[in-house]
Design a protein around this motif. Structure first.
Motif, PDB file in Angstrom:
ATOM      1  N   LYS A  42     -58.458-101.662 -16.135  1.00 53.22           N
ATOM      2  CA  LYS A  42     -58.863-102.335 -17.368  1.00 53.22           C
ATOM      3  C   LYS A  42     -57.855-103.427 -17.730  1.00 53.22           C
ATOM      4  N   GLN A  43     -56.553-103.110 -17.615  1.00 54.89           N
ATOM      5  CA  GLN A  43     -55.516-104.109 -17.888  1.00 54.89           C
ATOM      6  C   GLN A  43     -55.645-105.279 -16.919  1.00 54.89           C
ATOM      7  N   ILE A  48     -56.946-110.899 -15.569  1.00 55.56           N
ATOM      8  CA  ILE A  48     -57.699-111.877 -14.779  1.00 55.56           C
ATOM      9  C   ILE A  48     -58.429-112.854 -15.698  1.00 55.56           C
ATOM     10  N   ALA A  49     -59.054-112.330 -16.752  1.00 53.85           N
ATOM     11  CA  ALA A  49     -59.752-113.200 -17.709  1.00 53.85           C
ATOM     12  C   ALA A  49     -58.775-114.180 -18.357  1.00 53.85           C
ATOM     13  N   ARG A  50     -57.557-113.699 -18.655  1.00 55.88           N
ATOM     14  CA  ARG A  50     -56.552-114.579 -19.266  1.00 55.88           C
ATOM     15  C   ARG A  50     -56.124-115.676 -18.300  1.00 55.88           C
ATOM     16  N   LEU A  51     -55.885-115.307 -17.032  1.00 58.57           N
ATOM     17  CA  LEU A  51     -55.464-116.286 -16.031  1.00 58.57           C
ATOM     18  C   LEU A  51     -56.535-117.356 -15.840  1.00 58.57           C
ATOM     19  N   GLU A  52     -57.800-116.930 -15.790  1.00 57.00           N
ATOM     20  CA  GLU A  52     -58.879-117.897 -15.609  1.00 57.00           C
ATOM     21  C   GLU A  52     -58.996-118.825 -16.812  1.00 57.00           C
ATOM     22  N   GLY A 136     -69.738-119.986 -21.624  1.00 63.63           N
ATOM     23  CA  GLY A 136     -69.748-118.941 -20.606  1.00 63.63           C
ATOM     24  C   GLY A 136     -68.392-118.302 -20.414  1.00 63.63           C
ATOM     25  N   LEU A 137     -67.338-119.128 -20.468  1.00 62.41           N
ATOM     26  CA  LEU A 137     -65.985-118.615 -20.304  1.00 62.41           C
ATOM     27  C   LEU A 137     -65.599-117.678 -21.445  1.00 62.41           C
ATOM     28  N   LYS A 138     -65.910-118.073 -22.678  1.00 67.71           N
ATOM     29  CA  LYS A 138     -65.581-117.234 -23.837  1.00 67.71           C
ATOM     30  C   LYS A 138     -66.344-115.908 -23.797  1.00 67.71           C
ATOM     31  N   LEU A 139     -67.613-115.969 -23.414  1.00 68.17           N
ATOM     32  CA  LEU A 139     -68.417-114.749 -23.342  1.00 68.17           C
ATOM     33  C   LEU A 139     -67.888-113.810 -22.265  1.00 68.17           C
ATOM     34  N   ALA A 140     -67.493-114.387 -21.119  1.00 68.52           N
ATOM     35  CA  ALA A 140     -66.964-113.555 -20.030  1.00 68.52           C
ATOM     36  C   ALA A 140     -65.705-112.819 -20.473  1.00 68.52           C
ATOM     37  N   GLN A 141     -64.847-113.494 -21.254  1.00 65.43           N
ATOM     38  CA  GLN A 141     -63.628-112.852 -21.743  1.00 65.43           C
ATOM     39  C   GLN A 141     -63.959-111.716 -22.712  1.00 65.43           C
ATOM     40  N   LEU A 143     -66.751-109.971 -22.933  1.00 67.76           N
ATOM     41  CA  LEU A 143     -67.430-108.876 -22.244  1.00 67.76           C
ATOM     42  C   LEU A 143     -66.472-108.098 -21.358  1.00 67.76           C
ATOM     43  N   ALA A 144     -65.496-108.789 -20.764  1.00 68.43           N
ATOM     44  CA  ALA A 144     -64.537-108.113 -19.887  1.00 68.43           C
ATOM     45  C   ALA A 144     -63.749-107.047 -20.644  1.00 68.43           C
ATOM     46  N   GLN A 145     -63.516-107.283 -21.928  1.00 72.09           N
ATOM     47  CA  GLN A 145     -62.789-106.291 -22.736  1.00 72.09           C
ATOM     48  C   GLN A 145     -63.583-104.997 -22.867  1.00 72.09           C
ATOM     49  N   GLN A 146     -64.908-105.074 -22.690  1.00 68.26           N
ATOM     50  CA  GLN A 146     -65.752-103.884 -22.733  1.00 68.26           C
ATOM     51  C   GLN A 146     -66.181-103.455 -21.326  1.00 68.26           C
ATOM     52  N   LYS A 147     -65.547-104.077 -20.312  1.00 67.54           N
ATOM     53  CA  LYS A 147     -65.871-103.808 -18.911  1.00 67.54           C
ATOM     54  C   LYS A 147     -67.340-104.117 -18.627  1.00 67.54           C
ATOM     55  N   LEU A 148     -67.795-105.236 -19.179  1.00 71.81           N
ATOM     56  CA  LEU A 148     -69.162-105.687 -18.989  1.00 71.81           C
ATOM     57  C   LEU A 148     -69.179-107.105 -18.440  1.00 71.81           C
ATOM     58  N   GLN A 149     -70.315-107.524 -17.913  1.00 71.24           N
ATOM     59  CA  GLN A 149     -70.510-108.903 -17.481  1.00 71.24           C
ATOM     60  C   GLN A 149     -71.961-109.295 -17.738  1.00 71.24           C
ATOM     61  N   ILE A 150     -72.221-110.606 -17.776  1.00 64.46           N
ATOM     62  CA  ILE A 150     -73.565-111.105 -18.035  1.00 64.46           C
ATOM     63  C   ILE A 150     -74.474-110.825 -16.849  1.00 64.46           C
TER      64      ILE A 150
END
Length: 297
Positions: A42-43, A48-52, A136-141, A143-150
């Motif tokens: 999870k961390q 990864i989302a932060r780096l992107e 799209g980038l903001k949504l991916a970040q 969702l990643a916090q909930q371990k989800l993706q579009i």
């Protein structure tokens, strides 16, 4: 102008390389974390989302810096060319060699290739700055916090209902699976039978007056029988039909939660303002997958 185009193309190539290097780094990070270590995974997902996001922000800043110098450089180049032409026009005319037809063809082909590369570079720049990319980038970040993706849903007017259909199918609960047609029918039926809860929120766009009974029936008929786009009224009806809460995640606003009176795991939808040319669109979500092997993380 040729020098400016080359600079832009070099920047795009640099950005492509940095994206490729980041993906290699991400792959290495994933390989270093055991799949069964859920806390570290999870961390890792958040890192990864932060780096992107950091890389995307860096690229945007470099693009802005490039564009901010463009006007000055163009003026310098144009003024320099004009000066040379004025001072040595007669000499250049005398020294100008005769260009063969073959050379003209080669020059034309080179110019066309140069123009093509410039269009590609400009498209890359616009994509980095585009609102669709940023959304799209903001949504991916988020969702990643909930371990989800579009999970993409087709844009055909039924997107909200298709997204809910998919969410119900993912649950695999007996009696909850419904087709788009059934979801639309049940929504319209509920709105008709609870008109007092929905009619006050519908107004005629031309007069501003609340819908008449006939206009409300036409609205419900469109919900049931056409590809009319669904919104918050229909979501409210669906929470009551399904007896499930619905959560709608957005890029630039807090999530909207409807039907919180129901104590169950919510249906999660993604609302996108800039997904397609027509704008608004709903997608569904699924468990975040590890790009390295396609498995859920």
């Amino acid at each position: 102008m040729e020098e400016l185009e080359t600079t832009e193309e070099l920047l795009v190539k640099q950005h492509r390389k940095e994206k490729k290097d980041l993906q290699a780094k991400i792959q290495s990070m994933k390989n270093a974390v055991p799949k069964n270590d859920k806390k570290r995974r999870k961390q890792l997902t958040e890192e990864i989302a932060r780096l992107e996001a950091d890389l995307s922000q860096k690229h945007e800043e470099e693009v802005r810096q490039l564009k901010s110098t463009t006007d000055t450089k163009v003026e310098e180049v144009v003024n320099g060319v004009e000066s040379i032409q004025v001072e040595g026009e007669e000499q250049e005319d005398a020294k100008q060699p005769r260009v063969t037809k073959a050379q003209k063809r080669r020059d034309k082909k080179a110019a066309q290739e140069k123009e093509r590369e410039s269009r590609i570079a400009e498209a890359e720049v616009q994509n980095l700055q585009g609102v669709r990319h940023q959304e799209g980038l903001k949504l991916a970040q988020k969702l990643a916090q909930q371990k989800l993706q579009i999970k993409e849903i087709s844009s055909d007017g039924h997107c909200m209902y298709r997204a809910i259909e998919d969410q119900l199918a993912q649950r695999s609960q007996p009696g909850l699976t419904m087709s788009v047609k059934e979801l639309r029918s049940r929504t319209a039926e509920h709105m008709r039978s609870h008109a007092d809860d929905f009619l006050p929120f519908l107004t005629n766009p031309n007069t501003g007056d609340m819908y008449t009974t006939d206009e409300f029936e036409k609205y419900c008929s469109d919900v049931e029988h056409t590809a009319a786009w669904g919104g918050q009224l229909e979501l409210r009806a669906l929470t009551q039909v399904l007896r499930l809460p619905i959560e709608v995640i957005q890029a630039d606003s807090p999530a909207i939660k409807i039907g919180e009176e129901y104590d169950s795991e919510p249906i999660t939808l993604v609302y996108m303002r800039h997904a397609y040319g027509l704008g608004e669109h709903y997608n569904t979500v699924e468990q975040l997958k590890d790009p390295a092997n396609g498995e859920e993380s």
